[in-house]
Design an enzyme around this catalytic site. Structure first.
Site, short mmCIF file in Angstrom:
data_model
loop_
_atom_site.label_atom_id
_atom_site.label_comp_id
_atom_site.label_asym_id
_atom_site.label_seq_id
_atom_site.Cartn_x
_atom_site.Cartn_y
_atom_site.Cartn_z
N HIS A 8 -2.81 6.51 3.97
CA HIS A 8 -1.74 5.54 4.26
C HIS A 8 -0.35 6.04 3.92
CE1 HIS A 8 -1.01 0.93 4.72
NE2 HIS A 8 -0.62 1.64 5.76
N CYS A 67 0.81 -1.23 0.00
CA CYS A 67 0.00 0.00 0.00
C CYS A 67 0.84 1.28 0.00
CB CYS A 67 -0.93 0.01 1.21
SG CYS A 67 -1.92 -1.47 1.38
#
Length: 304
Positions: A166, A105
């Site tokens: 993130h 991610c």
């Protein structure tokens, strides 16, 4: 867009005024031809200004975790039904040659935003995990990185990020927001700052459970053997160990074990929260209609 359109409209109004002054000096024997020429010459700046505004369309980019090219119907999958995505592909463009900068991610999102390999922005890790797991992490995408959101702002666009970020939040304090989306060119943020772990959903277990059990079990075995060995050596007389040292040893073990249990019990509240810009609006977040809320926020931003 607002700044650019204001400049262009003032320019077009000046041209219209200037055109009227010129048009008044022309004479034609054919009145219809004169009227047509007058309209074409005087309306041209307005048409050009409207065309300039229309030439900047809304741009929507999707970043999806855990999605392979073979999962979509528009890329040949006949088992899974993805009609909405297939419609987007049919009405737009379908790209067949591409490369992902990382299968994780954090580094892949850094590359997506900057167009650079994540190692160049410090978003590639040599550790096994390789992503940000905690909202309290001090690392994140450096503020000097140039994202496509910053470039779009320079062209008059307003940019929003809906969903998962993130890429870090803070640097040195809990309120400096140096790695926040609003510090990287986005004008609006509605979403979750870290990962959507199953720890955030009650009753779905923990991604840390197996790791903690493995490491805690091994650590407790080593600590237990060492503690018992010291006690035996002390009472046998082979090694004089002060009772205070044994007590501190036992207390440290208890504290570490208690901290691990506290972490597992409170992870959801401390790490799973929903933000609107810099403000936490739900902690922990609720999964009820979460996808619908994301969609409504995105639609509302586009239409405003």
């Amino acid at each position: 867009r607002g700044r650019n359109s204001g400049t262009k409209w003032s320019l077009s109004l000046n041209l219209v005024k200037y055109s009227k002054g010129i048009c008044g000096t022309f004479t034609f024997s054919n009145r219809r031809m004169m009227t047509l020429f007058y309209l074409m010459f005087c309306l041209w700046p307005i048409i050009g200004a409207e065309a300039a505004n229309v030439s900047k369309p809304n741009i929507v980019l999707f970043m999806v975790d855990d999605l392979g090219i073979g999962d979509l119907g528009c890329y040949g999958n006949t088992t899974l039904r993805t009609p909405n995505i297939d419609k987007l592909a049919k009405e737009g463009a379908t790209l067949t040659q591409h490369i992902a900068a990382s299968p994780l991610c954090t580094p892949s999102r850094a590359a997506f935003l900057t167009g650079r390999y994540p190692v160049r922005s410090g978003m590639a890790s040599l550790h096994r995990i390789g992503v940000f797991l905690f909202s309290a992490s001090s690392g994140g995408l450096p503020t000097e990185e140039i994202t496509f959101a910053k470039l779009m702002q320079q062209e008059g666009y307003s940019a929003a990020l809906i969903g998962k970020w993130h890429l870090g939040i803070n640097c040195n304090r809990s309120d400096d927001f140096c790695h926040h989306p609003l510090s990287h060119g986005f004008d609006y943020f509605y979403g979750i700052p870290v990962n959507n772990l199953r720890d955030c959903r009650p009753g779905h277990g923990s991604v840390f459970g197996s790791g903690i059990k493995m490491y805690i079990s091994s650590a407790l075995q080593i600590i237990g053997i060492a503690f018992i060995s010291l006690v035996v050596l002390h009472y046998v007389g082979l090694l004089k160990v002060p009772l205070r040292v044994l007590g501190c040893f036992f207390l440290t073990t208890t504290v570490l074990l208690g901290f691990s249990l506290f972490f597992l019990h409170n992870f959801r509240y401390l790490n799973c929260f929903l933000m609107r810009n810099h403000r936490i609006i739900q902690q922990p977040w609720s999964y009820d209609n979460l996808t619908q809320r994301f969609t409504e926020e995105a639609t509302r931003f586009i239409k405003r």
